[in-house]
Design a protein around this motif. Structure first.
Motif, PDB file in Angstrom:
ATOM      1  N   TYR A 127     -18.547  52.890  52.183  1.00  0.00           N
ATOM      2  CA  TYR A 127     -19.151  53.272  50.917  1.00  0.00           C
ATOM      3  C   TYR A 127     -20.454  52.509  50.757  1.00  0.00           C
ATOM      4  O   TYR A 127     -20.543  51.339  51.133  1.00  0.00           O
ATOM      5  CB  TYR A 127     -18.226  52.935  49.738  1.00  0.00           C
ATOM      6  CG  TYR A 127     -16.895  53.650  49.808  1.00  0.00           C
ATOM      7  CD1 TYR A 127     -16.768  54.959  49.341  1.00  0.00           C
ATOM      8  CD2 TYR A 127     -15.776  53.019  50.355  1.00  0.00           C
ATOM      9  CE1 TYR A 127     -15.549  55.630  49.422  1.00  0.00           C
ATOM     10  CE2 TYR A 127     -14.555  53.681  50.433  1.00  0.00           C
ATOM     11  CZ  TYR A 127     -14.447  54.994  49.966  1.00  0.00           C
ATOM     12  OH  TYR A 127     -13.254  55.640  50.048  1.00  0.00           O
ATOM     13  N   GLY A 128     -21.443  53.188  50.170  1.00  0.00           N
ATOM     14  CA  GLY A 128     -22.730  52.529  49.990  1.00  0.00           C
ATOM     15  C   GLY A 128     -23.265  52.721  48.592  1.00  0.00           C
ATOM     16  O   GLY A 128     -23.024  53.744  47.952  1.00  0.00           O
ATOM     17  N   ILE A 129     -23.954  51.694  48.114  1.00  0.00           N
ATOM     18  CA  ILE A 129     -24.669  51.803  46.844  1.00  0.00           C
ATOM     19  C   ILE A 129     -26.101  51.367  47.111  1.00  0.00           C
ATOM     20  O   ILE A 129     -26.341  50.254  47.588  1.00  0.00           O
ATOM     21  CB  ILE A 129     -24.055  50.898  45.756  1.00  0.00           C
ATOM     22  CG1 ILE A 129     -22.616  51.342  45.443  1.00  0.00           C
ATOM     23  CG2 ILE A 129     -24.927  50.917  44.491  1.00  0.00           C
ATOM     24  CD1 ILE A 129     -21.885  50.442  44.460  1.00  0.00           C
ATOM     25  N   VAL A 130     -27.052  52.278  46.833  1.00  0.00           N
ATOM     26  CA  VAL A 130     -28.454  51.887  46.930  1.00  0.00           C
ATOM     27  C   VAL A 130     -28.829  51.300  45.580  1.00  0.00           C
ATOM     28  O   VAL A 130     -28.802  52.013  44.575  1.00  0.00           O
ATOM     29  CB  VAL A 130     -29.356  53.091  47.267  1.00  0.00           C
ATOM     30  CG1 VAL A 130     -30.819  52.663  47.281  1.00  0.00           C
ATOM     31  CG2 VAL A 130     -28.965  53.681  48.619  1.00  0.00           C
ATOM     32  N   GLY A 131     -29.091  50.020  45.564  1.00  0.00           N
ATOM     33  CA  GLY A 131     -29.426  49.409  44.283  1.00  0.00           C
ATOM     34  C   GLY A 131     -29.623  47.913  44.408  1.00  0.00           C
ATOM     35  O   GLY A 131     -29.458  47.338  45.481  1.00  0.00           O
ATOM     36  N   ALA A 140     -18.395  51.321  38.277  1.00  0.00           N
ATOM     37  CA  ALA A 140     -17.052  51.794  37.946  1.00  0.00           C
ATOM     38  C   ALA A 140     -16.418  52.451  39.165  1.00  0.00           C
ATOM     39  O   ALA A 140     -15.237  52.231  39.469  1.00  0.00           O
ATOM     40  CB  ALA A 140     -17.120  52.774  36.778  1.00  0.00           C
ATOM     41  N   LYS A 141     -17.211  53.238  39.893  1.00  0.00           N
ATOM     42  CA  LYS A 141     -16.690  53.889  41.106  1.00  0.00           C
ATOM     43  C   LYS A 141     -16.250  52.846  42.129  1.00  0.00           C
ATOM     44  O   LYS A 141     -15.227  52.991  42.804  1.00  0.00           O
ATOM     45  CB  LYS A 141     -17.756  54.802  41.731  1.00  0.00           C
ATOM     46  CG  LYS A 141     -17.990  56.099  40.979  1.00  0.00           C
ATOM     47  CD  LYS A 141     -19.047  56.944  41.703  1.00  0.00           C
ATOM     48  CE  LYS A 141     -19.339  58.240  40.935  1.00  0.00           C
ATOM     49  NZ  LYS A 141     -20.508  58.947  41.505  1.00  0.00           N
ATOM     50  N   MET A 142     -17.056  51.792  42.223  1.00  0.00           N
ATOM     51  CA  MET A 142     -16.725  50.739  43.188  1.00  0.00           C
ATOM     52  C   MET A 142     -15.425  50.035  42.794  1.00  0.00           C
ATOM     53  O   MET A 142     -14.582  49.755  43.646  1.00  0.00           O
ATOM     54  CB  MET A 142     -17.883  49.747  43.267  1.00  0.00           C
ATOM     55  CG  MET A 142     -17.662  48.682  44.313  1.00  0.00           C
ATOM     56  SD  MET A 142     -19.139  47.678  44.511  1.00  0.00           S
ATOM     57  CE  MET A 142     -18.371  46.147  45.035  1.00  0.00           C
ATOM     58  N   MET A 143     -15.252  49.778  41.485  1.00  0.00           N
ATOM     59  CA  MET A 143     -14.019  49.136  41.028  1.00  0.00           C
ATOM     60  C   MET A 143     -12.805  50.007  41.357  1.00  0.00           C
ATOM     61  O   MET A 143     -11.752  49.491  41.751  1.00  0.00           O
ATOM     62  CB  MET A 143     -14.071  48.876  39.516  1.00  0.00           C
ATOM     63  CG  MET A 143     -14.902  47.688  39.092  1.00  0.00           C
ATOM     64  SD  MET A 143     -14.488  46.138  39.923  1.00  0.00           S
ATOM     65  CE  MET A 143     -12.770  46.009  39.513  1.00  0.00           C
ATOM     66  N   ASP A 144     -12.971  51.328  41.212  1.00  0.00           N
ATOM     67  CA  ASP A 144     -11.872  52.248  41.535  1.00  0.00           C
ATOM     68  C   ASP A 144     -11.468  52.110  43.002  1.00  0.00           C
ATOM     69  O   ASP A 144     -10.284  52.111  43.341  1.00  0.00           O
ATOM     70  CB  ASP A 144     -12.279  53.703  41.255  1.00  0.00           C
ATOM     71  CG  ASP A 144     -12.344  53.987  39.752  1.00  0.00           C
ATOM     72  OD1 ASP A 144     -11.757  53.186  38.984  1.00  0.00           O
ATOM     73  OD2 ASP A 144     -12.981  54.986  39.370  1.00  0.00           O
ATOM     74  N   ILE A 145     -12.483  51.992  43.863  1.00  0.00           N
ATOM     75  CA  ILE A 145     -12.192  51.857  45.302  1.00  0.00           C
ATOM     76  C   ILE A 145     -11.432  50.553  45.552  1.00  0.00           C
ATOM     77  O   ILE A 145     -10.425  50.528  46.263  1.00  0.00           O
ATOM     78  CB  ILE A 145     -13.502  51.888  46.133  1.00  0.00           C
ATOM     79  CG1 ILE A 145     -14.163  53.261  46.010  1.00  0.00           C
ATOM     80  CG2 ILE A 145     -13.221  51.559  47.601  1.00  0.00           C
ATOM     81  CD1 ILE A 145     -15.600  53.307  46.490  1.00  0.00           C
ATOM     82  N   LEU A 146     -11.891  49.467  44.922  1.00  0.00           N
ATOM     83  CA  LEU A 146     -11.234  48.167  45.122  1.00  0.00           C
ATOM     84  C   LEU A 146      -9.784  48.228  44.663  1.00  0.00           C
ATOM     85  O   LEU A 146      -8.896  47.657  45.294  1.00  0.00           O
ATOM     86  CB  LEU A 146     -11.991  47.063  44.370  1.00  0.00           C
ATOM     87  CG  LEU A 146     -13.398  46.748  44.886  1.00  0.00           C
ATOM     88  CD1 LEU A 146     -14.067  45.684  44.019  1.00  0.00           C
ATOM     89  CD2 LEU A 146     -13.355  46.293  46.341  1.00  0.00           C
ATOM     90  N   LYS A 147      -9.552  48.933  43.554  1.00  0.00           N
ATOM     91  CA  LYS A 147      -8.175  49.064  43.053  1.00  0.00           C
ATOM     92  C   LYS A 147      -7.341  49.891  44.007  1.00  0.00           C
ATOM     93  O   LYS A 147      -6.209  49.532  44.340  1.00  0.00           O
ATOM     94  CB  LYS A 147      -8.180  49.718  41.660  1.00  0.00           C
ATOM     95  CG  LYS A 147      -8.609  48.740  40.585  1.00  0.00           C
ATOM     96  CD  LYS A 147      -8.315  49.296  39.192  1.00  0.00           C
ATOM     97  CE  LYS A 147      -8.966  48.403  38.150  1.00  0.00           C
ATOM     98  NZ  LYS A 147      -9.810  49.156  37.219  1.00  0.00           N
ATOM     99  N   LYS A 148      -7.923  51.010  44.461  1.00  0.00           N
ATOM    100  CA  LYS A 148      -7.202  51.904  45.367  1.00  0.00           C
ATOM    101  C   LYS A 148      -6.822  51.183  46.665  1.00  0.00           C
ATOM    102  O   LYS A 148      -5.758  51.406  47.242  1.00  0.00           O
ATOM    103  CB  LYS A 148      -8.049  53.145  45.660  1.00  0.00           C
ATOM    104  CG  LYS A 148      -7.179  54.364  45.811  1.00  0.00           C
ATOM    105  CD  LYS A 148      -7.879  55.716  45.630  1.00  0.00           C
ATOM    106  CE  LYS A 148      -9.202  55.855  46.296  1.00  0.00           C
ATOM    107  NZ  LYS A 148     -10.071  56.873  45.804  1.00  0.00           N
ATOM    108  N   LYS A 149      -7.693  50.302  47.120  1.00  0.00           N
ATOM    109  CA  LYS A 149      -7.410  49.566  48.357  1.00  0.00           C
ATOM    110  C   LYS A 149      -6.447  48.397  48.100  1.00  0.00           C
ATOM    111  O   LYS A 149      -6.121  47.637  49.023  1.00  0.00           O
ATOM    112  CB  LYS A 149      -8.700  49.030  48.992  1.00  0.00           C
ATOM    113  CG  LYS A 149      -9.699  50.117  49.369  1.00  0.00           C
ATOM    114  CD  LYS A 149      -9.203  50.962  50.535  1.00  0.00           C
ATOM    115  CE  LYS A 149     -10.087  52.193  50.702  1.00  0.00           C
ATOM    116  NZ  LYS A 149      -9.505  53.180  51.623  1.00  0.00           N
ATOM    117  N   GLY A 150      -6.107  48.198  46.832  1.00  0.00           N
ATOM    118  CA  GLY A 150      -5.109  47.185  46.516  1.00  0.00           C
ATOM    119  C   GLY A 150      -5.594  45.754  46.574  1.00  0.00           C
ATOM    120  O   GLY A 150      -4.818  44.815  46.685  1.00  0.00           O
ATOM    121  N   VAL A 151      -6.908  45.534  46.538  1.00  0.00           N
ATOM    122  CA  VAL A 151      -7.390  44.159  46.597  1.00  0.00           C
ATOM    123  C   VAL A 151      -7.731  43.610  45.213  1.00  0.00           C
ATOM    124  O   VAL A 151      -7.971  42.413  45.064  1.00  0.00           O
ATOM    125  CB  VAL A 151      -8.623  44.009  47.532  1.00  0.00           C
ATOM    126  CG1 VAL A 151      -8.198  44.112  48.981  1.00  0.00           C
ATOM    127  CG2 VAL A 151      -9.701  45.025  47.203  1.00  0.00           C
TER     128      VAL A 151
END
Ligand SMILES: Cc1cc2nc3c(=O)[nH]c(=O)nc-3n(C[C@H](O)[C@H](O)[C@H](O)COP(=O)(O)OP(=O)(O)OC[C@H]3O[C@@H](n4cnc5c(N)ncnc54)[C@H](O)[C@@H]3O)c2cc1C
Ligand SMILES: Nc1ncnc2c1ncn2[C@@H]1O[C@H](COP(=O)(O)O)[C@@H](O)[C@H]1O
Lengths: 323, 263
Positions: free
Chosen positions: A303-307, B250-261
């Motif tokens: 996953y990537g975020i440009v920012g 928010a999207k990144m937090m969802d990924i972190l939650k989904k991965k269980g970390v």
């Protein structure tokens, strides 16, 4: 018949993985060139190493000498020089490692055999070997031409080829006389130094928050550490962060640092140089935040975020605080 | 200790857009910022520190065009005593071997105890010039050097190996060392310092002044050649999270939650 030769790199009786990677590629190239791929083993007592590679190559050239007990650049150069001048292979593969980086250029200048260094690929094109390597922060590939030289050298970037090899041979072992008749005194090996251990073991963390040069300065570390605490992550980093003494060496990820395999690796302001990637590419999930949309890190991240990391970090922190 | 340091002026490419030029063998550089090669900055600093501790001189040398002058001036401000620029169109277009041969020709009548280079140039990343100079001078060399201890007639260096390991080795003097980043903290150069260094000598020489044949210079002296440059095919690309800062976070937090970390 002019062969392809691969120098087997080993330390303390262990063969480095790059040796198998090079043998795999060497076998392919030899086939394309209508020749064979032989391994080269140097050591004080080479038998153990020879046994380990003997099923993967049709032949092994070996030089045994007490002065080859530990890697020492002048001894390796002299042994390689004598061996390849006698056997005259058309291509010699050497790891682009802490050792190969030292003696391969000297060997090239000594014999005037062209050297392509830090290659990620080699191919045979109309009977000629052509090398591919990276330049300009790994953003560009360059094809290197050996100018039709009959004998060439290439150093190979670790991880460029698969190390999985099918055993296919029972090698004939050819011993070459050691050229090291006098003791080398210009440079002497003194001792090996173990890697440093610190208070945090980044190899054990499930979640790593890793910062690179994009951090900008040590004054921004508290913000990273606070976010790491909220996330339950350990803080790791790329090499420049250690070079500048912002974080201690044991936090460094990469070829000259630690190999890590967390469930999730978050890269903040890290460009994705191969020496860094080699240490983290086996992470379960990689999330990269970088302000440059063309940063190579996006080529290996999931996953990537440009920012700007300094906008994303407070936003993440806010979500965690309100949760 | 008389020390020579080889430095290269290179473009900063980590954050820049790279465009291949019309020759297909080089990149466009007009839009890039240039400076001293990162490794060479550490090498100059190390030389100056050794001089400060043990006395002697530091000479900096570079092969390049007139635009290298500000880079050399900066090294003089860091504490080098003298700078030498090898500037001639015939020097260009060569590989590391041709560069090493040219540097060797320019330096072979100079007396030195240590010759320092960087481990590699940040632009092409060959990592060859240092060890090649060792061979051309027939002197011992070491690369990936992260520490130098000076004693009479010999030095002990620490070399960096893979996986955070290291190695100590001893070399007789003179010797050629390729310096790795992190060996020291290169000093900051102020405007004042630059002004003060103005009186130091920066000389320039061309091919005529060097004891080397034209066949050994530039492209004709090179053992290898860049046949072409191309942008690498993208093998795997990240799934890009799009939206404003709050949305991507928010999207990144969802990924972190989904991965269980993260709970
Ligand atoms: C022999 C050798 C061994 C090495 N070993 C290692 C090793 O073990 N580990 C290692 O990491 N490196 C190693 N290196 C160095 C490696 O080649 C790179 O130089 C290094 O990894 C670059 O680190 P970086 O990505 O942090 O910095 P850079 O390449 O300078 O990248 C910084 C990135 O941050 C981005 N950025 C800047 N500001 C921001 C911001 N505000 N927000 C978001 N993004 C931002 C930029 O776009 C850029 O992509 C080694 C090199 C050599 C020669
Ligand atoms: N044009 C140059 N002028 C002076 N020194 C150079 C030049 N090119 C390379 N070097 C030196 O050689 C080192 C390694 O460069 P390279 O082999 O090109 O990766 C650099 O860190 C410099 O110290």
């Amino acid at each position: 018949m002019s062969q392809v030769c691969v120098l087997v790199e080993h330390r303390q009786g262990e063969i480095q993985e790059i040796s198998y990677e090079m043998i795999g590629k060497g076998r392919q190239l030899a086939e394309a060139l209508g020749t064979e791929c032989y391994a080269i083993v140097l050591g004080a007592d080479a038998r153990g190493i020879i046994e380990k590679v003997a099923s993967y190559v049709p032949g092994v050239y070996s030089i045994e000498d007490p002065q080859l007990a530990e890697y020492n650049a002048p001894a390796y150069q002299a042994a390689m020089s004598a061996l390849i001048q006698e056997k005259r292979p058309q291509l010699v593969l050497i790891g682009h490692t802490a050792s190969g980086m030292e003696f391969a250029p000297r060997l090239s200048a000594e014999l005037r055999w062209p050297l392509a260094s830090d290659c990620i690929d080699l191919a045979v094109n109309e009977g000629c070997v052509e090398a591919t390597r990276k330049m300009y922060s790994d953003k560009v590939n360059a094809r290197i031409d050996f100018k039709a030289a009959p004998h060439c050298l290439a150093t190979i970037r670790a991880g460029s080829f698969s190390s999985e090899l099918a055993p296919a041979h029972t090698a004939e072992v050819i011993t070459v006389a050691s050229p090291l008749t006098t003791e080398i005194s210009a440079r002497r090996f003194v001792r090996l130094l173990a890697s440093e251990v610190g208070d945090v073991d980044i190899t054990q963390a499930d979640l790593l928050l890793s910062v690179g040069r994009g951090l900008g300065g040590p004054e921004y570390l508290p913000e990273v550490e606070a976010l790491a605490k909220q996330l339950g992550a350990a803080v790791s980093c790329s090499r420049p962060v250690v070079d500048k003494n912002w974080l201690p060496k044991e936090r460094q990820v990469g070829t000259s640092g630690k190999k890590v395999k967390p469930k999730v690796y978050i890269a903040l302001g890290i460009s994705g140089a191969f020496q860094h990637v080699a240490g983290m590419k086996n992470a379960g999930t990689i999330i990269a935040i970088n302000k440059d949309p063309k940063a190579p890190i996006f080529g290996i991240a999931d996953y990537g975020i440009v920012g700007d990391m300094f906008e994303i970090m407070p936003a993440l922190s806010k979500i965690l605080t309100s949760a | 200790m008389d020390i020579i340091v080889c430095v290269k002026r290179v473009p900063e490419t980590a954050e820049a857009d790279i465009i291949i030029d019309s020759s297909g063998k080089d990149i466009q550089t007009d839009h890039l910022a240039f400076g001293i090669n990162e490794w060479d900055d550490y090498a100059v600093e190390e030389a100056v520190r050794i001089k400060e501790a043990h006395g002697g001189t530091v000479t900096v040398v570079s092969l390049g065009n007139a635009e290298v002058q500000p880079v050399l001036r900066r090294t003089l401000a860091m504490g080098a005593d003298e700078a030498l620029l090898l500037n001639d169109p015939v020097f260009t277009g060569g590989d590391s071997y041709a560069i090493a041969k040219t540097l060797h020709a320019a330096l072979k009548d100079k007396k030195f105890d240590l010759l320092l280079t960087g481990v590699q140039a940040g632009d092409d990343g060959y990592g060859q010039v240092g060890p090649m100079l060792g061979e051309l001078f027939q002197l011992p060399s070491a690369s990936m050097v992260t520490r130098i201890e000076v004693a009479d007639e010999k030095i002990t260096v620490t070399r960096e190996l893979e996986g955070g390991m290291g190695e100590n080795c001893e070399l007789t003097l003179p010797s050629v060392l390729s310096i790795q980043t992190g060996i020291n903290e290169p000093r900051y150069v102020s405007i004042m310092g630059l002004r003060k260094a103005k009186s130091k000598t920066l000389s320039e020489v061309g091919a005529d002044a060097l004891p080397i044949s034209g066949d050994d210079l530039g492209a004709s002296g090179a053992l290898t050649e860049v046949a072409s440059l191309y942008l690498p095919p993208v093998e795997k690309t990240a799934e890009m999270l799009e939206g404003d800062t709050e949305t991507v976070s928010a999207k990144m937090m969802d990924i972190l939650k989904k991965k269980g970390v993260v709970g």
